[in-house]
Design a protein around this motif. Sequence first.
Motif, short mmCIF file in Angstrom:
data_model
loop_
_atom_site.label_atom_id
_atom_site.label_comp_id
_atom_site.label_asym_id
_atom_site.label_seq_id
_atom_site.Cartn_x
_atom_site.Cartn_y
_atom_site.Cartn_z
N HIS A 1 9.53 14.71 -4.34
CA HIS A 1 9.86 15.92 -3.58
C HIS A 1 8.59 16.67 -3.18
N ASP A 2 7.62 16.72 -4.09
CA ASP A 2 6.42 17.53 -3.86
C ASP A 2 5.28 16.78 -3.18
N PHE A 3 5.19 15.46 -3.37
CA PHE A 3 4.00 14.74 -2.91
C PHE A 3 4.29 13.69 -1.84
N LEU B 1 0.83 -1.21 0.00
CA LEU B 1 0.00 0.00 0.00
C LEU B 1 0.86 1.26 0.00
N ARG B 2 2.07 1.12 -0.53
CA ARG B 2 3.01 2.22 -0.71
C ARG B 2 3.75 1.98 -2.03
N ILE B 3 4.05 3.08 -2.73
CA ILE B 3 4.80 2.96 -3.98
C ILE B 3 6.17 3.59 -3.77
N ALA B 4 7.21 2.78 -3.90
CA ALA B 4 8.57 3.28 -3.74
C ALA B 4 9.05 3.91 -5.04
N ALA B 5 10.11 4.69 -4.93
CA ALA B 5 10.65 5.40 -6.10
C ALA B 5 11.11 4.42 -7.18
N HIS B 6 11.69 3.29 -6.76
CA HIS B 6 12.19 2.34 -7.76
C HIS B 6 11.04 1.70 -8.54
N ASN B 7 9.84 1.60 -7.92
CA ASN B 7 8.68 1.09 -8.66
C ASN B 7 8.31 2.04 -9.80
N PHE B 8 8.27 3.32 -9.47
CA PHE B 8 7.98 4.32 -10.50
C PHE B 8 9.03 4.27 -11.60
N HIS B 9 10.28 4.16 -11.19
CA HIS B 9 11.37 4.16 -12.17
C HIS B 9 11.25 2.94 -13.10
N THR B 10 10.88 1.81 -12.56
CA THR B 10 10.78 0.58 -13.35
C THR B 10 9.68 0.65 -14.38
N TYR B 11 8.54 1.23 -14.02
CA TYR B 11 7.37 1.21 -14.89
C TYR B 11 7.03 2.57 -15.51
N GLY C 1 7.25 11.84 4.03
CA GLY C 1 8.71 11.86 4.03
C GLY C 1 9.37 10.50 4.13
N ASP C 2 8.64 9.43 3.79
CA ASP C 2 9.23 8.09 3.90
C ASP C 2 9.73 7.56 2.56
N ARG C 3 9.83 8.45 1.55
CA ARG C 3 10.30 8.10 0.21
C ARG C 3 9.39 7.10 -0.49
N ARG C 4 8.15 7.03 -0.05
CA ARG C 4 7.15 6.21 -0.69
C ARG C 4 5.83 6.97 -0.69
N LEU C 5 4.99 6.67 -1.67
CA LEU C 5 3.70 7.34 -1.78
C LEU C 5 2.57 6.40 -1.39
N ASN C 6 1.71 6.86 -0.47
CA ASN C 6 0.49 6.11 -0.22
C ASN C 6 -0.56 6.54 -1.24
N TYR C 7 -1.75 5.97 -1.15
CA TYR C 7 -2.74 6.25 -2.20
C TYR C 7 -3.16 7.72 -2.23
N LYS C 8 -3.34 8.33 -1.06
CA LYS C 8 -3.76 9.74 -1.02
C LYS C 8 -2.72 10.63 -1.67
N GLU C 9 -1.45 10.35 -1.39
CA GLU C 9 -0.37 11.14 -1.98
C GLU C 9 -0.33 10.93 -3.50
N PHE C 10 -0.54 9.69 -3.92
CA PHE C 10 -0.55 9.39 -5.36
C PHE C 10 -1.73 10.07 -6.05
N LYS C 11 -2.88 10.08 -5.38
CA LYS C 11 -4.07 10.73 -5.95
C LYS C 11 -3.83 12.23 -6.12
N LEU C 12 -3.19 12.85 -5.15
CA LEU C 12 -2.84 14.27 -5.27
C LEU C 12 -1.95 14.50 -6.49
N TYR C 13 -1.01 13.58 -6.68
CA TYR C 13 -0.11 13.69 -7.84
C TYR C 13 -0.88 13.63 -9.15
#
Length: 226
Positions: free
Chosen positions: A146-148, A120-130, A152-164
């Motif tokens: 940096h923005d979303f 239930l978190r998306i890490a930076a390397h997941n984004f980079h891979t896909y 500050g855990d270097r991963r995005l939960n769903y709410k943060e991803f939705k904002l993005y």
Amino acid sequence: MKLRQGSFLWYLYLDKIYCLLSVRNVKALVEYFHLLDAHQSNTLNDVLFYHFLKHVTNLKQTQIKTVFDMFDWNAVGEIGFEQFYVLVCILLSHQNHLEEQFMYRHSRPVFDLLDVDGELRIAAHNFHTYRFLFNIKKQELKELFHDFDITGDRRLNYKEFKLYTIFSIDKSQERQKAEKEKHDEREKQQEKKEKDKGKWKSLLLRRLSRQVGVSPQGHLEKMRID
């Protein structure tokens, strides 16, 4: 990533607002899926999947394998029509430059796809891979976290991803608006040039008519005869 011109997917229409296929297109896609399903198991294994993507896209072998692992939700070595349909919509959204719109409209399914570890978190390397699937640039990836990354855990939960996704679609609409304004401005300038050209032509004809003692219309007729 590009669709190969003339392939089956090239002729499917993706709704630009909801980023979904019409009922008619879905029926055609179902028939196409059954044709690909050489083993008649209502699934595509990794070999069939590879040849399908190799035929309709310019993706490399490693990228195709990455996509297959992404859509093999249950890790059974096969994908069903549901996953196949989502993939086709992603491919068409990419082809039609609707990546931001697709992520905004289908933020939950996209989040679940990127959350390959089920945390239930998306890490930076997941984004980079896909990121090639959604046309996310490296710089955009850095700005994304940096923005979303509010926690500050270097991963995005769903709410943060939705904002993005909301921010991305707003940015995309602003960009399209700016491009349309530029296009309209170029057309206005072209129209003005054409009008100015017509005025100069009319003025030249009047001057010539005074010199030869012939009306502008008569001068045009004389030019045609000559």
